[in-house]
Design a protein around this motif. Structure first.
Motif, PDB file in Angstrom:
ATOM      1  N   CYS A  93      16.279  43.329  26.602  1.00 16.00           N
ATOM      2  CA  CYS A  93      16.392  44.010  25.361  1.00 16.00           C
ATOM      3  C   CYS A  93      17.425  43.455  24.548  1.00 16.00           C
ATOM      4  O   CYS A  93      18.359  43.373  25.318  1.00 16.00           O
ATOM      5  CB  CYS A  93      16.140  45.564  25.354  1.00 16.00           C
ATOM      6  SG  CYS A  93      14.294  45.955  26.063  1.00 16.00           S
ATOM      7  N   GLY A 132      20.165  43.780  21.073  1.00 15.76           N
ATOM      8  CA  GLY A 132      20.844  44.596  19.739  1.00 15.76           C
ATOM      9  C   GLY A 132      21.601  43.851  19.318  1.00 15.76           C
ATOM     10  O   GLY A 132      22.333  42.822  19.801  1.00 15.76           O
ATOM     11  N   LEU A 177      21.386  57.079  27.318  1.00 17.91           N
ATOM     12  CA  LEU A 177      21.182  57.769  26.118  1.00 17.91           C
ATOM     13  C   LEU A 177      22.190  58.834  26.149  1.00 17.91           C
ATOM     14  O   LEU A 177      22.867  59.200  25.117  1.00 17.91           O
ATOM     15  CB  LEU A 177      19.622  58.154  26.056  1.00 17.91           C
ATOM     16  CG  LEU A 177      19.426  58.958  24.891  1.00 17.91           C
ATOM     17  CD1 LEU A 177      19.519  58.337  23.445  1.00 17.91           C
ATOM     18  CD2 LEU A 177      17.689  59.304  24.621  1.00 17.91           C
ATOM     19  N   HIS A 232      23.025  51.240  20.106  1.00 17.81           N
ATOM     20  CA  HIS A 232      21.993  51.834  19.571  1.00 17.81           C
ATOM     21  C   HIS A 232      20.796  50.884  19.272  1.00 17.81           C
ATOM     22  O   HIS A 232      19.533  51.404  19.641  1.00 17.81           O
ATOM     23  CB  HIS A 232      22.037  52.635  18.353  1.00 17.81           C
ATOM     24  CG  HIS A 232      22.794  53.937  18.416  1.00 17.81           C
ATOM     25  ND1 HIS A 232      22.090  55.103  18.930  1.00 17.81           N
ATOM     26  CD2 HIS A 232      24.148  54.102  18.400  1.00 17.81           C
ATOM     27  CE1 HIS A 232      22.795  56.224  18.778  1.00 17.81           C
ATOM     28  NE2 HIS A 232      24.240  55.724  18.602  1.00 17.81           N
ATOM     29  N   SER A 233      20.925  49.609  18.796  1.00 19.75           N
ATOM     30  CA  SER A 233      19.837  48.837  18.795  1.00 19.75           C
ATOM     31  C   SER A 233      19.212  48.359  19.877  1.00 19.75           C
ATOM     32  O   SER A 233      18.081  48.172  19.926  1.00 19.75           O
ATOM     33  CB  SER A 233      20.147  47.495  17.673  1.00 19.75           C
ATOM     34  OG  SER A 233      21.415  46.826  18.366  1.00 19.75           O
ATOM     35  N   SER A 235      17.170  51.284  21.599  1.00 19.99           N
ATOM     36  CA  SER A 235      16.148  51.568  21.135  1.00 19.99           C
ATOM     37  C   SER A 235      15.076  50.642  21.782  1.00 19.99           C
ATOM     38  O   SER A 235      13.850  51.173  21.913  1.00 19.99           O
ATOM     39  CB  SER A 235      16.309  51.493  19.391  1.00 19.99           C
ATOM     40  OG  SER A 235      15.085  51.559  18.869  1.00 19.99           O
ATOM     41  N   ALA A 236      15.484  49.462  21.750  1.00 14.46           N
ATOM     42  CA  ALA A 236      14.375  48.389  22.120  1.00 14.46           C
ATOM     43  C   ALA A 236      14.048  48.733  23.571  1.00 14.46           C
ATOM     44  O   ALA A 236      12.942  48.752  24.055  1.00 14.46           O
ATOM     45  CB  ALA A 236      14.964  47.021  22.160  1.00 14.46           C
ATOM     46  N   LEU A 284      14.152  51.987  25.107  1.00 13.73           N
ATOM     47  CA  LEU A 284      13.418  53.089  25.149  1.00 13.73           C
ATOM     48  C   LEU A 284      12.067  52.804  24.762  1.00 13.73           C
ATOM     49  O   LEU A 284      11.062  53.363  25.111  1.00 13.73           O
ATOM     50  CB  LEU A 284      14.196  54.103  24.484  1.00 13.73           C
ATOM     51  CG  LEU A 284      15.457  54.672  24.815  1.00 13.73           C
ATOM     52  CD1 LEU A 284      16.008  55.666  24.039  1.00 13.73           C
ATOM     53  CD2 LEU A 284      15.338  55.459  26.098  1.00 13.73           C
ATOM     54  N   GLN A 285      11.955  51.965  23.963  1.00 15.12           N
ATOM     55  CA  GLN A 285      10.489  51.551  23.365  1.00 15.12           C
ATOM     56  C   GLN A 285       9.757  50.324  24.078  1.00 15.12           C
ATOM     57  O   GLN A 285       8.707  50.056  24.085  1.00 15.12           O
ATOM     58  CB  GLN A 285      10.581  51.187  21.961  1.00 15.12           C
ATOM     59  CG  GLN A 285      11.124  52.306  20.887  1.00 15.12           C
ATOM     60  CD  GLN A 285      11.048  51.878  19.784  1.00 15.12           C
ATOM     61  OE1 GLN A 285      10.700  50.583  19.424  1.00 15.12           O
ATOM     62  NE2 GLN A 285      11.824  52.469  18.905  1.00 15.12           N
ATOM     63  N   THR A 305      13.339  42.937  21.377  1.00 16.19           N
ATOM     64  CA  THR A 305      13.791  42.571  19.992  1.00 16.19           C
ATOM     65  C   THR A 305      14.349  41.369  19.928  1.00 16.19           C
ATOM     66  O   THR A 305      14.817  40.854  20.931  1.00 16.19           O
ATOM     67  CB  THR A 305      14.698  43.780  19.541  1.00 16.19           C
ATOM     68  OG1 THR A 305      15.770  43.766  20.436  1.00 16.19           O
ATOM     69  CG2 THR A 305      14.247  45.240  19.390  1.00 16.19           C
TER      70      THR A 305
END
Length: 128
Positions: free
Chosen positions: A42, A44, A76, A95-96, A99-100, A102-103, A107
């Motif tokens: 992932c 960011g 987190l 954070h970016s 976020s990827a 966690l989802q 990205t």
């Protein structure tokens, strides 16, 4: 959400947006954070303007050592507890990528290694 622990943390710095002709404001750097957890990577990204014009990616990225060996949930928790100690760019970048993670989405469409290493002006890696 991606399960498992981080296996690799990589931070790349570029003086332009990778694989594009878009130039940044003079003195700015485009930073790309790659978090690898098992088979999932992932990303960011953020753009920063170093204060004094001299930028040490290793020093700037040292804050990432606190997430070594972590799961997404542990990252987190770390962010919640420690982000007040970080710069805006450091927070945005993590954070970016988080976020990827966690989802469970990849990205910033994965750039080939040839681009990451061929176009970056600096690289920092933390083996976990």
């Amino acid at each position: 959400m991606v399960n498992g622990r981080l296996s690799h943390i990589e931070l790349f710095a570029f003086d332009h947006e990778p694989s594009t002709d878009r130039h940044l404001r003079p003195g700015s750097l485009y930073l790309l954070l790659k978090l690898t957890c098992g088979e999932c990577a992932c990303y960011g990204q953020c753009v920063i303007l170093p204060d004094d014009g001299v930028f040490d990616l290793t020093k700037w990225g040292a804050y990432l050592r606190c997430i070594r060996h972590s799961t997404a949930q542990e990252i987190l928790q770390t962010v919640t507890l420690q982000e007040h100690e970080w710069t805006t760019g450091q927070r945005v970048l993590l954070h970016s990528a988080l976020s990827a993670l966690l989802q469970d989405t990849n990205t910033a469409a994965a750039l080939p290694l040839s681009v990451l290493f061929g176009e970056s002006v600096s690289y920092y890696s933390i083996l976990t």
